[in-house]
Design an enzyme around this catalytic site. Structure first.
Site, mmCIF file in Angstrom:
data_model
loop_
_atom_site.group_PDB
_atom_site.id
_atom_site.type_symbol
_atom_site.label_atom_id
_atom_site.label_comp_id
_atom_site.label_asym_id
_atom_site.label_seq_id
_atom_site.Cartn_x
_atom_site.Cartn_y
_atom_site.Cartn_z
ATOM 1 C CG HIS A 59 -0.132 0.033 2.509
ATOM 2 N ND1 HIS A 59 0.390 -1.089 3.088
ATOM 3 C CD2 HIS A 59 0.257 1.067 3.274
ATOM 4 C CE1 HIS A 59 1.056 -0.743 4.188
ATOM 5 N NE2 HIS A 59 0.998 0.560 4.313
ATOM 6 C CB CYS A 162 2.275 4.289 3.687
ATOM 7 S SG CYS A 162 1.696 3.790 5.331
HETATM 8 ZN ZN ZN Z 1 1.904 1.676 5.693
#
Ligand code: ZN
Ligand code: ZN
Length: 361
Positions: A59, A162
């Site tokens: 992600h 992220c």
């Molecule tokens: Zn992450």
């Protein structure tokens, strides 16, 4: 296309062929360039958080747009983009009040009955957090990505997807650290280092890094820590209180444990705020002293740095390109998708900052 598939929790990922669909009206097909191996992936891999299997994890990615749906206006083929798991619908209360990271509307997913974005040979393949980035290609909603400057290297851009958005965002959006305030950060992995860097960018006065690995504390200094505490040697709470004569304005927990979340609250000065960034396992409760509320101490969560990522990520790219945001030092190793299980083993040992999977196209 090739993807790393998780069939069962606590088993190695398997590299196999996964079919990927064509973009719907509001979707974008990407060629993945780089993806960071994040601790949150490990939580799902180890089964700490349940998720339907089989699934393609990953992600924290950057890539190049290959194809866009008929209604997509914000990107075009060839654009360089960063993806984000904070896909936003754009019309719920959270979105309309500027809290995109709290949006949970299902509009950014495909509906029940529609063909899934990913298909395995034998049946369905689950998409992870709207992204599934451990794969050569990604098919995602247009509100799960943002275009960035061409001169930004994509391996470093991936980390903004992220860890960096989470760490810097916790400082500037969730906690709103003011210039001169004191900051302590517990845990100097990828997110902790980004938090330290964010505190430095925000102009924090003293920035105290806390970890048990000497190498990580050394790295923390490069990211802007003014003081370091090895929690293996001393009581971190005592040490912070001593260094700051009574405690910090802001403490950030970047591991996701009961003990360290409680420590973050305990090391605050009167009126201070503890921000928990780490993912605490389901069912775990944290305990704090009720009388501390009389000193107006606060504790709060931060999800993905309370981001407004389409605005934040291009700004973070500017910070990197102007030398204020450190990303080169955050990458400890680059590796092909085939070596992904090694990256998770290293993450479990907790020694390295971050491995990045690179795709050759
Ligand atoms: Zn992450
Ligand atoms: Zn929304």
């Amino acid at each position: 296309m090739k993807a790393a598939v998780l069939h069962q929790p606590k088993t190695p990922l398997v590299i196999e062929d996964v079919a990927i669909g064509k973009p719907g009206p509001h979707e974008v097909l990407l060629r993945t360039a780089a993806v960071g191996v994040c601790h949150s992936d490990l939580h799902f891999l180890d089964g700490a958080y349940p998720f339907p299997m089989p699934v393609v994890l990953g992600h924290e990615a950057a890539g190049v747009v290959e194809q866009v749906g008929s209604e997509v206006r914000t990107v075009k083929p060839g654009d360089h983009v960063i993806t984000c798991l904070s896909a936003y619908c754009g019309h719920c209360e959270h979105c309309l009040t500027g809290h995109l990271s709290l949006c949970v509307e299902p509009d950014t997913k495909r509906r029940e009955g529609e063909e899934p974005r990913l298909l395995a040979k034998g049946g369905p393949m689950n998409q992870f957090l709207n992204l599934s980035a451990f794969a050569e290609q990604m098919l995602i909603h247009e509100h799960a990505l943002v275009a960035i400057r061409r001169e930004m290297p994509l391996d470093r851009a991936a980390l903004i997807g992220c860890a960096v958005t989470t760490g810097v965002g916790a400082v500037v959006h969730t906690a709103r650290v003011s210039p001169g305030e004191t900051v302590a950060v517990i845990g100097c992995g990828g997110i902790g280092l980004a938090t330290i860097n964010g505190a430095a960018i925000a102009g924090a006065g003293r920035i105290i890094a806390i970890d048990r690995v000497p190498g990580k504390l050394e790295l923390a200094r490069k990211f802007g820590a003014t003081d370091v505490i090895n929690a293996a040697d001393v009581d971190a709470v005592e040490a912070v209180r001593e260094l700051t004569r009574g405690g910090v304005h802001h403490a950030f927990e970047a591991i996701g444990l009961k003990q360290t979340a409680e420590q973050a609250f305990s090391m605050l000065r009167r009126g201070g705020t503890a921000t928990v960034i780490g993912m605490i396992a389901p069912g775990v409760k944290i305990e704090i002293k009720g009388t501390d509320f009389l000193a107006e101490k606060r504790i709060q969560g931060s999800m993905m740095g309370s981001n407004r990522f389409p605005v934040d990520m291009p700004r973070l790219v500017d910070f990197y390109l102007s030398g204020k945001l450190k990303l080169d030092e955050l990458i400890s190793r680059r590796m092909p998708l085939e070596s992904i299980n090694e990256a998770f083993d290293e993450l479990r040992r907790g020694e390295l900052a971050r491995s990045v999977i690179m795709f050759e196209h």
